[in-house]
Motif scaffolding. Structure first.
Motif, PDB file in Angstrom:
ATOM      1  N   ILE A  56     104.406  47.905 104.205  1.00 48.68           N
ATOM      2  CA  ILE A  56     105.652  47.710 104.025  1.00 48.68           C
ATOM      3  C   ILE A  56     106.515  46.454 104.133  1.00 48.68           C
ATOM      4  CG2 ILE A  56     108.117  49.172 104.567  1.00 48.68           C
ATOM      5  CD1 ILE A  56     106.386  51.073 106.225  1.00 48.68           C
ATOM      6  N   LEU A  57     107.303  46.321 102.683  1.00 51.80           N
ATOM      7  CA  LEU A  57     107.791  44.537 102.710  1.00 51.80           C
ATOM      8  C   LEU A  57     109.387  44.875 102.804  1.00 51.80           C
ATOM      9  CD1 LEU A  57     104.927  45.576 100.741  1.00 51.80           C
ATOM     10  CD2 LEU A  57     104.952  43.066 100.333  1.00 51.80           C
ATOM     11  N   HIS A  58     109.926  43.649 103.475  1.00 54.15           N
ATOM     12  CA  HIS A  58     110.460  43.797 103.367  1.00 54.15           C
ATOM     13  C   HIS A  58     111.112  42.319 102.911  1.00 54.15           C
ATOM     14  CE1 HIS A  58     112.298  47.266 104.817  1.00 54.15           C
ATOM     15  NE2 HIS A  58     111.569  47.547 105.370  1.00 54.15           N
ATOM     16  N   GLU A  59     111.910  41.275 101.994  1.00 53.23           N
ATOM     17  CA  GLU A  59     112.422  40.527 101.675  1.00 53.23           C
ATOM     18  C   GLU A  59     113.930  40.231 102.838  1.00 53.23           C
ATOM     19  OE1 GLU A  59     114.052  36.799  98.571  1.00 53.23           O
ATOM     20  OE2 GLU A  59     114.019  39.212  97.853  1.00 53.23           O
ATOM     21  N   ASN A  60     112.951  38.813 103.583  1.00 53.76           N
ATOM     22  CA  ASN A  60     113.927  38.328 104.647  1.00 53.76           C
ATOM     23  C   ASN A  60     115.323  37.477 104.368  1.00 53.76           C
ATOM     24  OD1 ASN A  60     114.765  36.829 106.689  1.00 53.76           O
ATOM     25  ND2 ASN A  60     113.030  35.513 107.713  1.00 53.76           N
ATOM     26  N   THR A  61     116.201  37.810 104.016  1.00 55.28           N
ATOM     27  CA  THR A  61     117.654  37.877 103.817  1.00 55.28           C
ATOM     28  C   THR A  61     118.344  37.625 105.549  1.00 55.28           C
ATOM     29  OG1 THR A  61     118.908  39.965 103.271  1.00 55.28           O
ATOM     30  CG2 THR A  61     117.037  38.746 101.810  1.00 55.28           C
ATOM     31  N   ASN A  62     117.374  38.062 105.912  1.00 57.97           N
ATOM     32  CA  ASN A  62     119.066  37.658 107.450  1.00 57.97           C
ATOM     33  C   ASN A  62     119.274  38.834 107.983  1.00 57.97           C
ATOM     34  OD1 ASN A  62     117.639  35.124 108.556  1.00 57.97           O
ATOM     35  ND2 ASN A  62     119.021  34.395 107.744  1.00 57.97           N
ATOM     36  N   SER A  63     119.254  39.811 106.475  1.00 59.52           N
ATOM     37  CA  SER A  63     120.066  41.005 106.673  1.00 59.52           C
ATOM     38  C   SER A  63     119.595  42.689 106.292  1.00 59.52           C
ATOM     39  CB  SER A  63     121.394  40.786 105.381  1.00 59.52           C
ATOM     40  OG  SER A  63     121.196  40.682 104.902  1.00 59.52           O
ATOM     41  N   SER A  64     118.310  41.939 106.183  1.00 63.94           N
ATOM     42  CA  SER A  64     117.494  43.230 104.956  1.00 63.94           C
ATOM     43  C   SER A  64     116.113  43.282 105.911  1.00 63.94           C
ATOM     44  CB  SER A  64     116.974  42.754 103.671  1.00 63.94           C
ATOM     45  OG  SER A  64     116.296  41.417 103.921  1.00 63.94           O
ATOM     46  N   MET A  65     116.195  43.384 106.776  1.00 63.48           N
ATOM     47  CA  MET A  65     114.808  43.787 107.427  1.00 63.48           C
ATOM     48  C   MET A  65     115.324  44.708 108.072  1.00 63.48           C
ATOM     49  SD  MET A  65     111.612  43.933 107.670  1.00 63.48           S
ATOM     50  CE  MET A  65     110.331  44.633 109.215  1.00 63.48           C
ATOM     51  N   ALA A 113     105.840  57.116  98.565  1.00 64.04           N
ATOM     52  CA  ALA A 113     106.685  57.645  98.984  1.00 64.04           C
ATOM     53  C   ALA A 113     107.508  57.786 100.144  1.00 64.04           C
ATOM     54  CB  ALA A 113     106.538  58.999  98.427  1.00 64.04           C
ATOM     55  N   GLU A 114     106.942  58.068 101.256  1.00 62.13           N
ATOM     56  CA  GLU A 114     107.509  58.510 102.569  1.00 62.13           C
ATOM     57  C   GLU A 114     108.329  57.448 103.171  1.00 62.13           C
ATOM     58  OE1 GLU A 114     104.161  58.398 105.107  1.00 62.13           O
ATOM     59  OE2 GLU A 114     103.613  60.332 104.234  1.00 62.13           O
ATOM     60  N   ALA A 115     108.172  56.351 102.676  1.00 63.57           N
ATOM     61  CA  ALA A 115     109.524  55.163 102.407  1.00 63.57           C
ATOM     62  C   ALA A 115     110.023  54.248 101.253  1.00 63.57           C
ATOM     63  CB  ALA A 115     108.513  54.061 103.169  1.00 63.57           C
ATOM     64  N   SER A 116     110.629  55.881 100.655  1.00 63.37           N
ATOM     65  CA  SER A 116     110.678  55.126  99.195  1.00 63.37           C
ATOM     66  C   SER A 116     112.304  53.420  99.413  1.00 63.37           C
ATOM     67  CB  SER A 116     111.311  56.400  98.324  1.00 63.37           C
ATOM     68  OG  SER A 116     112.240  57.008  99.509  1.00 63.37           O
ATOM     69  N   ASP A 117     112.840  53.839 100.046  1.00 66.60           N
ATOM     70  CA  ASP A 117     113.551  53.349 100.411  1.00 66.60           C
ATOM     71  C   ASP A 117     112.982  51.668 100.505  1.00 66.60           C
ATOM     72  OD1 ASP A 117     113.767  53.493 102.886  1.00 66.60           O
ATOM     73  OD2 ASP A 117     115.521  53.664 103.098  1.00 66.60           O
ATOM     74  N   GLU A 118     111.808  51.470 100.798  1.00 68.79           N
ATOM     75  CA  GLU A 118     111.267  50.053 101.076  1.00 68.79           C
ATOM     76  C   GLU A 118     110.268  49.977 100.031  1.00 68.79           C
ATOM     77  OE1 GLU A 118     109.865  51.693 104.438  1.00 68.79           O
ATOM     78  OE2 GLU A 118     111.591  50.715 105.489  1.00 68.79           O
ATOM     79  N   ARG A 121     105.368  45.032 107.591  1.00 66.67           N
ATOM     80  CA  ARG A 121     104.718  45.827 108.875  1.00 66.67           C
ATOM     81  C   ARG A 121     103.662  46.883 108.120  1.00 66.67           C
ATOM     82  NH1 ARG A 121     108.902  48.978 109.804  1.00 66.67           N
ATOM     83  NH2 ARG A 121     108.276  51.202 108.605  1.00 66.67           N
ATOM     84  N   LYS A 122     102.494  47.358 108.691  1.00 74.50           N
ATOM     85  CA  LYS A 122     101.191  47.956 108.173  1.00 74.50           C
ATOM     86  C   LYS A 122     101.174  49.068 109.043  1.00 74.50           C
ATOM     87  CE  LYS A 122      96.990  47.464 109.496  1.00 74.50           C
ATOM     88  NZ  LYS A 122      95.221  46.344 109.719  1.00 74.50           N
ATOM     89  N   MET A 181     102.033  50.129  93.469  1.00 72.54           N
ATOM     90  CA  MET A 181     102.765  49.887  94.080  1.00 72.54           C
ATOM     91  C   MET A 181     103.750  50.776  94.217  1.00 72.54           C
ATOM     92  SD  MET A 181     101.930  46.379  93.123  1.00 72.54           S
ATOM     93  CE  MET A 181     103.846  45.161  93.265  1.00 72.54           C
ATOM     94  N   ASN A 182     104.995  51.148  94.801  1.00 74.54           N
ATOM     95  CA  ASN A 182     105.686  51.749  94.280  1.00 74.54           C
ATOM     96  C   ASN A 182     107.315  50.773  93.974  1.00 74.54           C
ATOM     97  OD1 ASN A 182     107.640  50.393  96.412  1.00 74.54           O
ATOM     98  ND2 ASN A 182     108.007  52.149  97.345  1.00 74.54           N
ATOM     99  N   GLU A 183     108.688  51.503  92.740  1.00 68.67           N
ATOM    100  CA  GLU A 183     109.291  51.092  92.295  1.00 68.67           C
ATOM    101  C   GLU A 183     109.686  49.662  93.018  1.00 68.67           C
ATOM    102  OE1 GLU A 183     110.377  49.464  88.748  1.00 68.67           O
ATOM    103  OE2 GLU A 183     109.637  51.763  88.662  1.00 68.67           O
ATOM    104  N   ASN A 184     110.002  49.520  94.557  1.00 70.39           N
ATOM    105  CA  ASN A 184     110.611  48.669  94.930  1.00 70.39           C
ATOM    106  C   ASN A 184     109.750  47.347  94.977  1.00 70.39           C
ATOM    107  OD1 ASN A 184     113.072  50.089  95.541  1.00 70.39           O
ATOM    108  ND2 ASN A 184     112.469  51.084  97.226  1.00 70.39           N
TER     109      ASN A 184
END
Length: 572
Positions: A100-109, A12-17, A85-86, A31-34
């Motif tokens: 912590i995971l981000h899809e590589n969309t050239n704008s999301s990271m 939850a510390e990174a709830s937007d991620e 990122r770990k 796993m969180n909802e995102n």
């Protein structure tokens, strides 16, 4: 339950991620909802291994906090690029990894947008170009890029440098082994650091503190090199001068130690350093000397006033020079010509003293022998004067006096003009013989002492040369005969010089007992003379030898138009 709740709080510390928690074996714990949305899962994949979602991922080999690029696979089997990122954390002594995971969309990271990265790189390049000398070469050493600072310091243009290797600025200062080691280091993919002396286009030389970083290809081999340099020419000049100064000091110390007796003391006078020459001549061991004062070698020859003057001089920051008689450990004596130099702190106060000595024992022995010989000559001379004075007075003087009586008796019986002339001539001869006898050695000096002899001499001197001499004496007792003779002769010589050279009709003689010595001054207010004439024409040598015969000192001070003063001091 407690572990699961804590894991969910960590997620939850990174709830937007999108976040996934795995254990050390890579098994998914939560796993969180995102994350579910990212992988298009309806429910958590708890119990599955992370490789099912991110093929080829080894969470144990990932570095904490470092962003890496991977490929994810959703529930439909479709692949998509990911940034991961770990972060590590521990619950009940069990280690877990928060991915912590981000899809590589050239704008999301966050922090990885291309424009932002480009701007940061440009800012870094600007800062680097403004502060350092930069060059990039290919794997063969050919220059591909140089910045303005490189051109500025090398005095070559960009066009003259591109495509050339660094031999264009090789100064020839460094050995082949130096350059070979440099290339071996960077060719093996390692960073090289060092100081390099280069030569500019105009032939001038400059130093650079250099770091060369190899850029490696996917096979781990260098494909180009980045050289970052900082000019240190002035620094090297200062260092070189400092090294030369240090070497000069080392050489001076060696020469000093080889030729002189050296000691260093602190401000209290305790010895902190002695060289081998000091140890040799004093016959004390170094350990016996360190921490002691120079009282350990005090011979007792010099009075307390001698050392009081020494310490007064160096204590005020002035250099002291003089000759000292010391005593070695075995009881033998030795003389040293000594110079003591104070070392001053920021407030101008001495914090230590450097004493440089040269042994002069043989010279002092010869001087003592010469002085002894001179004293004997002076004594023999005085004895001979005394003998001649008495012989003239008792012999020729008495005979002349008898002739004077005979002429007087004859003149009462015979009236002849020649008898009166003979009477006058005999009287004049008797007076001249008496004066000559007095000059040789006044009998009153031996019979009555110094003060009556001086008074008698001054009366005769004033009557004969019409010079009024003021006399003041505080002595009440007789002195050693040699001292009395010395004082009498120096007064006699000094007043003779007044008569010959001063062009004055007044003088003053003073004799005083001051502490532990007798002080005699002979002063006039005549025409004086230049100091350069001090060693000739004033009888100074004779007076100095007289003074030295009784361990005294004499000074003659004179200024043209202001007169002359002779000062004699004799220890008692």
């Amino acid at each position: 339950m407690r572990n699961t709740d804590e894991m969910k709080r960590s997620s939850a510390e990174a709830s937007d991620e999108a976040t996934i928690v795995v254990n050390e074996t890579g098994v998914i714990q939560s796993m969180n909802e995102n994350a579910l949305q990212l992988f298009q899962l309806d429910a958590e994949a708890t119990g599955k291994v992370i490789q099912e979602l991110v093929p080829g991922l080894n969470s144990n080999t990932m570095k904490q906090g470092v962003i890496t690029q991977h490929v994810g696979r959703n529930s439909n089997g479709q692949q998509f690029p990911l940034f991961l990122r770990k972060n590590l954390f521990t619950i009940n002594k069990i280690k877990y990894a928060l991915l912590i995971l981000h899809e590589n969309t050239n704008s999301s990271m966050p922090g990885m947008e291309p424009q932002k990265v480009l701007n940061e790189l440009l800012d870094m390049k600007y800062a680097l170009d403004e502060s350092t000398i930069v060059a990039i070469t290919d794997q063969t050493g050919k220059i591909n890029y140089v910045n303005e600072k490189f051109c500025e310091i090398s005095k070559y243009t960009n066009e003259e440098l591109i495509g050339r290797d660094h031999r264009i600025i090789n100064s020839g200062y460094h050995s082949k082994d130096f350059m070979r080691n440099l290339w071996r280091t960077i060719a093996n993919g390692k960073v090289w650091r060092g100081e390099v002396k280069n030569r500019a286009k105009d032939g001038s030389h400059y130093w650079v503190d250099t770091t060369i970083v190899p850029f490696l290809n996917d096979k781990g081999k260098p494909h180009q090199y980045l050289a970052i340099r900082k000019e240190i020419t002035e620094h090297k000049l200062v260092v070189d001068k400092l090294q030369k100064s240090i070497q000069e000091l080392v050489d001076l110390k060696f020469a000093l130690d080889a030729s002189s007796i050296v000691a260093i003391t602190d401000k209290q006078g305790k010895i902190t350093y002695v060289n081998d020459q000091f140890v040799h001549i004093s016959k004390y061991g170094r350990k016996e000397l360190i921490g002691r004062t120079h009282a350990i070698i005090n011979s007792g020859f010099h009075p307390k006033s001698f050392f009081k003057d020494l310490w007064k001089t160096i204590g005020t920051g002035e250099v002291w020079n003089g000759e000292i008689k010391n005593k070695a450990k075995d009881g033998t004596y030795y003389w040293v010509d000594t110079t003591i130099v104070p070392f001053l702190d920021g407030q101008g106060k001495p914090y230590q003293y450097l004493a440089i000595r040269s042994e002069i024992t043989k010279r002092k022995r010869i001087e003592e022998e010469l002085q002894h010989t001179m004293n004997r000559i002076i004594n023999v001379q005085e004895e001979e004067r005394k003998r001649l004075s008495r012989e003239i007075h008792d012999g020729i003087g008495q005979n002349l006096y008898s002739h004077l009586i005979t002429i007087n008796r004859l003149s009462t019986e015979v009236n002849h003009p020649l008898l009166e002339q003979m009477l006058e001539e005999a009287t004049e001869l008797i007076q001249e013989v008496r004066d000559f006898s007095w000059e040789l050695r006044p009998s009153v000096l031996d019979d009555l002492g110094l003060i009556p002899a001086i008074r008698s001499f001054l009366n005769r001197f004033s009557e004969s040369y019409h010079i009024d001499v003021y006399f003041d004496c505080s002595l009440s007792n007789r002195l050693d005969s040699n001292i009395e003779i010395t004082i009498y002769r120096i007064i006699q010589e000094a007043l003779t010089n007044v008569r010959k050279y001063a062009a004055t009709d007044q003088a003053a003689v003073t004799v005083r007992k001051v502490e532990s010595f007798i002080r005699v001054t002979v002063e006039d207010k005549g025409k004086g003379f230049d100091r350069e004439q001090l060693s000739s024409g004033v009888g100074l040598i004779s007076m100095k030898e007289r003074a030295r015969s009784v361990a005294g000192e004499i000074q003659v001070k004179s200024t043209p138009g202001e007169g002359t003063i002779v000062v004699l001091e004799i220890p008692t």
